[in-house]
Motif scaffolding. Sequence first.
Motif, PDB file in Angstrom:
ATOM      1  N   THR A  27       0.863  -1.059  -0.029  1.00 46.43           N
ATOM      2  CA  THR A  27      -0.046   0.079  -0.008  1.00 46.43           C
ATOM      3  C   THR A  27       0.897   1.304  -0.179  1.00 46.43           C
ATOM      4  O   THR A  27       1.807   1.313   0.745  1.00 46.43           O
ATOM      5  N   SER A  29       2.160   5.449  -2.057  1.00 48.31           N
ATOM      6  CA  SER A  29       2.304   6.068  -3.263  1.00 48.31           C
ATOM      7  C   SER A  29       3.663   5.606  -4.136  1.00 48.31           C
ATOM      8  O   SER A  29       3.902   5.977  -5.313  1.00 48.31           O
ATOM      9  N   THR A  30       4.252   4.809  -3.411  1.00 48.25           N
ATOM     10  CA  THR A  30       5.503   4.224  -4.191  1.00 48.25           C
ATOM     11  C   THR A  30       5.371   2.724  -4.836  1.00 48.25           C
ATOM     12  O   THR A  30       5.523   2.673  -6.127  1.00 48.25           O
ATOM     13  N   ASP A  85       8.015   3.745   5.405  1.00 40.09           N
ATOM     14  CA  ASP A  85       8.121   5.118   5.980  1.00 40.09           C
ATOM     15  C   ASP A  85       9.712   5.260   6.403  1.00 40.09           C
ATOM     16  O   ASP A  85      10.092   6.181   6.286  1.00 40.09           O
ATOM     17  N   GLY A  96       3.325   1.756   8.118  1.00 35.47           N
ATOM     18  CA  GLY A  96       1.801   2.279   8.702  1.00 35.47           C
ATOM     19  C   GLY A  96       1.391   3.763   8.372  1.00 35.47           C
ATOM     20  O   GLY A  96       0.388   4.204   8.831  1.00 35.47           O
ATOM     21  N   ALA A 100      -2.215   1.015   6.763  1.00 40.79           N
ATOM     22  CA  ALA A 100      -2.404  -0.189   6.367  1.00 40.79           C
ATOM     23  C   ALA A 100      -1.540  -1.493   7.081  1.00 40.79           C
ATOM     24  O   ALA A 100      -1.245  -2.468   6.794  1.00 40.79           O
ATOM     25  N   LYS A 122      14.031   7.751   2.421  1.00 43.52           N
ATOM     26  CA  LYS A 122      13.251   6.818   3.784  1.00 43.52           C
ATOM     27  C   LYS A 122      14.391   6.094   4.365  1.00 43.52           C
ATOM     28  O   LYS A 122      14.256   5.482   5.227  1.00 43.52           O
TER      29      LYS A 122
HETATM   30  C1  5RP Z   1       1.145   2.170   4.512  1.00 44.35           C
HETATM   31  C2  5RP Z   1       2.516   2.024   4.541  1.00 44.35           C
HETATM   32  C3  5RP Z   1       3.282   2.365   3.372  1.00 44.35           C
HETATM   33  O1  5RP Z   1       3.809   1.509   2.593  1.00 44.35           O
HETATM   34  C4  5RP Z   1       4.153   3.630   3.769  1.00 44.35           C
HETATM   35  O2  5RP Z   1       3.291   4.685   4.599  1.00 44.35           O
HETATM   36  C5  5RP Z   1       4.944   4.378   2.495  1.00 44.35           C
HETATM   37  O3  5RP Z   1       3.880   4.744   1.921  1.00 44.35           O
HETATM   38  P1  5RP Z   1       4.540   5.592   0.698  1.00 44.35           P
HETATM   39  O4  5RP Z   1       5.260   4.920  -0.423  1.00 44.35           O
HETATM   40  O5  5RP Z   1       3.335   6.379   0.161  1.00 44.35           O
HETATM   41  O6  5RP Z   1       5.439   6.834   1.237  1.00 44.35           O
HETATM   42  O7  5RP Z   1       3.203   1.272   5.288  1.00 44.35           O
HETATM   43  O8  5RP Z   1       0.315   1.728   5.706  1.00 44.35           O
END
Ligand code: 5RP
Length: 224
Positions: A27, A29-30, A85, A96, A100, A122
């Motif tokens: 889940t 945006s990446t 994150d 999270g 998710a 990250k």
């Molecule tokens: C969702 C997550 C995502 O994988 C995490 O927040 C990274 O998201 P993004 O790629 O949008 O920065 O743990 O629960």
Amino acid sequence: MIEEMKRKAGEKAAEYVKDGMVVGLGTGSTVKYTILKLGERVKEGLDIIGIPTSRNTEELAKSLGIPLGDINEYQSIDLTIDGADEVDPHFNLIKGGGGALLREKIIAHASKYEVIVVDERKIKDFLGKFPLPVEVTPFGYLRTMKVLESLGCRASLRKKNDGIFVTDNGNYIVDCHFGKIEEPEKLERKIDEIPGVVEVGLFINLANEIIVGKKEGIEIRKKN
Ligand code: 5RP
């Protein structure tokens, strides 16, 4: 530029997916870029079953025509691709940010191989600058927050618009501001022991490989 780094990491991971695989779909945006690529490959004949980690991912994958299954039908997953994150040098993660984490952790645990896709922001020397998400039951959540604070953090209840953010599982998220987390494994155990905690966004020993999208190209880190 950030979007471009995410796209490079996400699309690279899609190359790991082969015919016949059961694939955990993360889940965020990446990993969205992975899923978009997989949608293209499915249209060209790639034969996979995706196991989504959230309702958002499920909707996206469905809209792209990716065949989906359920973790109860497919209890062993060949490969999961997900975001994070924060990533530390030992491949420990905070996850999270998108709320998710519970489904993501169940699916990571069921996976033979977990690939994490991130942009270079990250990658950290230690975890904790990003507030640690903890999924808690609505019942007793104020007390659960107090117990979390007794572990040395400032706990804030995640909000959405004017209300409380509710996870796909009907729970709340408490974001715990710890600052530098010295011993993530111990902290994970301590938090998991608190009644009312459903799951914590520390992912220890679950990631096998990190694909980092950088300003210049990508870097692939594999756990020995
Ligand atoms: C969702 C997550 C995502 O994988 C995490 O927040 C990274 O998201 P993004 O790629 O949008 O920065 O743990 O629960």
